[in-house]
Design an enzyme around this catalytic site. Structure first.
Site, PDB file in Angstrom:
ATOM      1  N   HIS A  19     -27.379   0.500 -41.994  1.00  0.00           N
ATOM      2  CA  HIS A  19     -28.517  -0.023 -41.539  1.00  0.00           C
ATOM      3  C   HIS A  19     -29.457   0.620 -40.834  1.00  0.00           C
ATOM      4  CE1 HIS A  19     -26.516  -0.551 -37.778  1.00  0.00           C
ATOM      5  NE2 HIS A  19     -25.557  -0.993 -38.295  1.00  0.00           N
ATOM      6  N   HIS A  22     -27.676   3.117 -38.121  1.00  0.00           N
ATOM      7  CA  HIS A  22     -27.214   4.311 -38.489  1.00  0.00           C
ATOM      8  C   HIS A  22     -28.480   5.448 -38.680  1.00  0.00           C
ATOM      9  CE1 HIS A  22     -24.326   1.250 -39.950  1.00  0.00           C
ATOM     10  NE2 HIS A  22     -23.608   1.908 -39.314  1.00  0.00           N
ATOM     11  N   CYS A 128      -8.684  -2.446 -31.725  1.00  0.00           N
ATOM     12  CA  CYS A 128      -9.846  -3.147 -32.423  1.00  0.00           C
ATOM     13  C   CYS A 128      -9.839  -2.162 -33.499  1.00  0.00           C
ATOM     14  CB  CYS A 128     -11.058  -3.010 -31.411  1.00  0.00           C
ATOM     15  SG  CYS A 128     -12.611  -3.513 -32.326  1.00  0.00           S
ATOM     16  N   CYS A 131     -13.638  -1.007 -34.050  1.00  0.00           N
ATOM     17  CA  CYS A 131     -14.116   0.375 -33.174  1.00  0.00           C
ATOM     18  C   CYS A 131     -12.930   1.260 -33.714  1.00  0.00           C
ATOM     19  CB  CYS A 131     -13.501   0.227 -31.795  1.00  0.00           C
ATOM     20  SG  CYS A 131     -14.848  -0.965 -30.859  1.00  0.00           S
ATOM     21  N   CYS A 153     -13.100  -7.564 -28.333  1.00  0.00           N
ATOM     22  CA  CYS A 153     -13.768  -6.272 -28.050  1.00  0.00           C
ATOM     23  C   CYS A 153     -15.114  -6.482 -27.470  1.00  0.00           C
ATOM     24  CB  CYS A 153     -13.655  -5.673 -29.305  1.00  0.00           C
ATOM     25  SG  CYS A 153     -14.968  -4.237 -29.386  1.00  0.00           S
ATOM     26  N   HIS A 156     -17.718  -5.878 -30.489  1.00  0.00           N
ATOM     27  CA  HIS A 156     -17.843  -6.377 -31.625  1.00  0.00           C
ATOM     28  C   HIS A 156     -17.599  -7.775 -31.437  1.00  0.00           C
ATOM     29  CE1 HIS A 156     -17.064  -2.332 -33.078  1.00  0.00           C
ATOM     30  NE2 HIS A 156     -17.820  -2.570 -34.125  1.00  0.00           N
ATOM     31  N   LYS A 304     -26.162  -5.315 -30.210  1.00  0.00           N
ATOM     32  CA  LYS A 304     -26.154  -4.275 -31.160  1.00  0.00           C
ATOM     33  C   LYS A 304     -26.513  -4.723 -32.470  1.00  0.00           C
ATOM     34  CE  LYS A 304     -23.280  -0.336 -32.472  1.00  0.00           C
ATOM     35  NZ  LYS A 304     -21.896  -0.591 -32.965  1.00  0.00           N
ATOM     36  N   LYS A 307     -24.022  -4.898 -39.053  1.00  0.00           N
ATOM     37  CA  LYS A 307     -23.999  -5.586 -40.348  1.00  0.00           C
ATOM     38  C   LYS A 307     -22.903  -6.960 -40.171  1.00  0.00           C
ATOM     39  CE  LYS A 307     -26.000  -4.729 -44.048  1.00  0.00           C
ATOM     40  NZ  LYS A 307     -25.885  -3.468 -45.133  1.00  0.00           N
TER      41      LYS A 307
HETATM   42  N1  MSP Z   1     -17.128   6.700 -37.885  1.00  0.00           N
HETATM   43  C1  MSP Z   1     -17.399   6.813 -36.884  1.00  0.00           C
HETATM   44  C2  MSP Z   1     -18.127   7.988 -36.150  1.00  0.00           C
HETATM   45  C3  MSP Z   1     -17.037   9.159 -36.182  1.00  0.00           C
HETATM   46  S1  MSP Z   1     -17.667  10.584 -35.857  1.00  0.00           S
HETATM   47  C4  MSP Z   1     -16.638  11.850 -35.561  1.00  0.00           C
HETATM   48  C5  MSP Z   1     -18.432   5.469 -36.307  1.00  0.00           C
HETATM   49  N2  MSP Z   1     -19.032   5.309 -37.316  1.00  0.00           N
HETATM   50  S2  MSP Z   1     -20.175   4.127 -37.528  1.00  0.00           S
HETATM   51  O1  MSP Z   1     -20.586   4.232 -38.905  1.00  0.00           O
HETATM   52  O2  MSP Z   1     -19.530   2.878 -37.167  1.00  0.00           O
HETATM   53  O3  MSP Z   1     -21.434   4.631 -36.603  1.00  0.00           O
HETATM   54  C6  MSP Z   1     -21.770   5.872 -36.706  1.00  0.00           C
HETATM   55  C7  MSP Z   1     -23.067   5.823 -35.805  1.00  0.00           C
HETATM   56  O4  MSP Z   1     -24.163   4.907 -35.978  1.00  0.00           O
HETATM   57  C8  MSP Z   1     -22.909   5.664 -34.207  1.00  0.00           C
HETATM   58  O5  MSP Z   1     -23.314   6.867 -33.693  1.00  0.00           O
HETATM   59  C9  MSP Z   1     -23.321   4.283 -33.785  1.00  0.00           C
HETATM   60  O6  MSP Z   1     -23.467   4.490 -32.538  1.00  0.00           O
HETATM   61  C10 MSP Z   1     -24.865   4.347 -34.710  1.00  0.00           C
HETATM   62  N3  MSP Z   1     -25.045   2.911 -34.799  1.00  0.00           N
HETATM   63  C11 MSP Z   1     -24.471   2.043 -35.383  1.00  0.00           C
HETATM   64  N4  MSP Z   1     -25.052   0.754 -35.045  1.00  0.00           N
HETATM   65  C12 MSP Z   1     -26.112   1.111 -34.340  1.00  0.00           C
HETATM   66  C13 MSP Z   1     -27.245   0.395 -33.911  1.00  0.00           C
HETATM   67  N5  MSP Z   1     -27.352  -0.872 -33.754  1.00  0.00           N
HETATM   68  N6  MSP Z   1     -27.840   1.025 -32.794  1.00  0.00           N
HETATM   69  C14 MSP Z   1     -28.017   2.434 -32.899  1.00  0.00           C
HETATM   70  N7  MSP Z   1     -27.045   3.001 -33.350  1.00  0.00           N
HETATM   71  C15 MSP Z   1     -26.006   2.563 -34.044  1.00  0.00           C
HETATM   72  O7  MSP Z   1     -18.554   4.967 -35.242  1.00  0.00           O
END
Ligand code: MSP
Length: 527
Positions: A19, A22, A128, A131, A153, A156, A304, A307
């Site tokens: 989304h 990311h 969690c 997380c 958590c 989440h 935040k 999905k």
């Molecule tokens: N797999 C772990 C990261 C491992 S790094 C060695 C992870 N993955 S994630 O897919 O959940 O998130 C990846 C990134 O997307 C994180 O930096 C997270 O902060 C970012 N975001 C996910 N949702 C977000 C928002 N709503 N806003 C901004 N960034 C967000 O964590």
């Protein structure tokens, strides 16, 4: 060989499709990578996917398939395509299920085990799955609605699970003092300041040993000395930053790339990167990354975007209407990097119209049209500069300088604001100089030439300074200025030179191509 400037995004969980939260992390990293390339530095930009662990395993099960098949599908159908959607310029893409990663993770953990850094113990506590994190009671909050009466958590809002498992532990408690000393000696290691304070506060309480294996499921990298265990997904995932650049496999590449200059992360995964990761590297005797920058969240209704809460917006929903350049520009300009921000269709539509279509796009098309109309499309030779041209040139020099300094502070929003002073100044200059009026007087041909040459110079500087944020529009602009022939490729124009006035060569063929930012069909955007 000089060391490359090495930047990374987190590797993304393949439990679901990307989304805009990311994409935000990736766009910010991409902007910094492209800016450094525009400085003519050697850059290495890594992104990828995090494929092991309970979360991905359960998602695959829920979808009636095995985790590897699920991961393969999501990577090919969702995560790699999104990089194209947002125009990411990554040099590599690592998947944690690749042999080049798995084998090195096993060697790394074996080394720590051999060095006495790992012991067997029992983990009793909360976890969690969303997380993929062991939680302390202080990290949890009372649930509401369907989860009332349960501990959930705080990120989440979902119930945590109680674990009681025999696991292997990393002696992280032994690193409390060494980490505090490191933060002290490297005040820029964790940024922004709020993130640094959070990390300091956390580590000062004293670190606990960390469970780094799981034994109740098998979707992960096998612990080499005990195949009943898989390595904890974060321990596995963090190592991607090193395995992808040749740790243990290609010493030359590793030397040239590691340590990372900036790990970009969202604030939810700060502690993993600023505490656990450096402790792991210290234990292995490897150099530590230079900086971890934690950005804020994209919020929906104050929470935040996610999905799982059904608030995720796919990047293509926005790029289909506005294009990838506007997507990139909007998120980097509208949100102070490091703070949370909210996305709204009204806001992006308003900025698109005012700043991109009317501000920059109109400037480019007006200048090209006038060179076409008054000088048959050949860039004219300027006459003597007046105060107005000198003032415009000074704005260009300052914009280039200030934007470059903002990038060093990892402040893309400030960099773009600095560049925009030149967009505004150039528009103001044209409004004041009224070339269409000057054109009516044949005696003022030279003056007209000066005005249009100077306006084109402002556009030249803008093409260079905006290339890292809007590569498609600036490629068109470069083409329209006929700059390539005399000055070479846009990518080869150093940032340090962008503000130097008078580079365009008179006689260059200026053409009015398609609008850089076409007017929107607002009914389509208003969905
Ligand atoms: N797999 C772990 C990261 C491992 S790094 C060695 C992870 N993955 S994630 O897919 O959940 O998130 C990846 C990134 O997307 C994180 O930096 C997270 O902060 C970012 N975001 C996910 N949702 C977000 C928002 N709503 N806003 C901004 N960034 C967000 O964590």
């Amino acid at each position: 060989m000089p060391k490359a400037f090495y930047v990374t995004t987190p590797i993304y969980y393949v439990n679901d499709a990307p989304h805009i939260g990311h994409a935000y992390t990736t766009v910010a990293t991409d902007f910094i990578a492209r800016w450094h390339r525009q400085r003519q530095e050697d850059v290495w930009f890594l992104t990828g996917t995090d494929e092991h662990g309970e979360k991905v395993m359960r998602t695959a099960e829920a979808n009636g398939t095995d985790p590897q098949t699920w991961a393969d599908r999501l990577v090919e159908e969702a995560w790699k395509p999104v990089l194209k959607t947002i125009d990411a310029s990554n040099d590599d893409f690592i998947r944690t299920t690749e042999p080049r990663h798995v084998a090195r993770v096993q060697e790394f953990i074996q080394k720590l085990h051999d060095n006495g850094e790992i012991f067997e113990g029992t983990y009793e506590g909360y976890y969690c799955v969303a997380c993929e994190e062991y939680k302390q009671p202080g990290d949890l909050v009372e649930g509401t609605g369907e989860y009332a009466g349960q501990l959930v958590c705080s990120i989440h809002g979902r119930p945590v699970e109680k674990l009681s498992e025999t696991n292997y532990f990393f002696r992280m408690s032994a690193y409390t003092e060494r980490l505090l000393e490191f933060y002290e000696q490297n005040p820029g290691f964790v940024q922004p300041e709020s993130a640094r304070n959070e990390v300091l506060g956390f580590v000062r309480q004293g670190l606990q040993d960390l469970s780094i294996s799981r034994s109740t499921f098998d979707w992960g990298v096998t612990v080499p000395w005990d195949p009943e265990h898989v390595i904890y997904v974060w321990f596995d995932a963090l190592l991607n930053y090193a395995t992808a650049v040749g740790y243990g496999a290609d010493p030359e590449k590793y030397e040239r790339t590691w340590p990372a200059d900036i790990h970009f992360v969202g604030k939810d995964i700060l502690r993993f990167h600023a505490v656990i990761w450096p402790a792991m590297l210290m234990a292995a005797g490897e150099p530590l990354p230079k900086k971890v920058f934690a950005h804020g969240w994209l919020l929906v209704g104050g929470e935040k975007m996610s999905k799982s809460k059904l608030t995720g917006i796919a990047p293509a929903q926005i790029t289909d209407t506005f294009g990838s350049d506007a997507f990139r520009y909007y998120f980097l300009r509208a949100i102070a990097f490091g703070n949370d921000g909210s996305f709204s269709w009204e806001d992006i539509a308003a900025r698109y119209q005012a700043e991109l279509a009317n501000g920059l796009g109109n400037l480019a098309s007006r200048v090209a049209a006038m060179v076409g109309r008054y000088f048959d499309g050949a860039l004219p030779t300027p006459g003597p500069a007046t105060d107005a041209e000198e003032a415009l040139a000074a704005v260009a020099a300052k914009a280039a300088h200030d934007a470059d300094a903002a990038v060093d502070r990892v402040a893309p929003h400030e960099a773009l604001a600095a560049v925009w002073t030149l967009v505004d100044a150039a528009n103001g200059y044209i409004t004041e100089q009224q070339p269409w009026a000057v054109a009516k007087d044949d005696a003022q041909r030279e003056r007209l030439a000066t005005i249009l040459y100077s306006s084109a110079e402002a556009l030249r500087a803008l093409a260079v300074l905006l290339n890292p944020v809007m590569p498609k529009a600036t490629a068109k602009l470069w083409e329209s200025l006929g700059a390539e022939k005399a000055l070479g490729a846009l990518a080869a124009q150093p940032v340090a030179d962008a503000g130097r006035w008078g580079q365009l060569v008179p006689g260059a063929e200026v053409t009015k191509g398609d609008a850089l930012f076409p007017r929107l069909d607002l009914a389509a955007a208003d969905q």
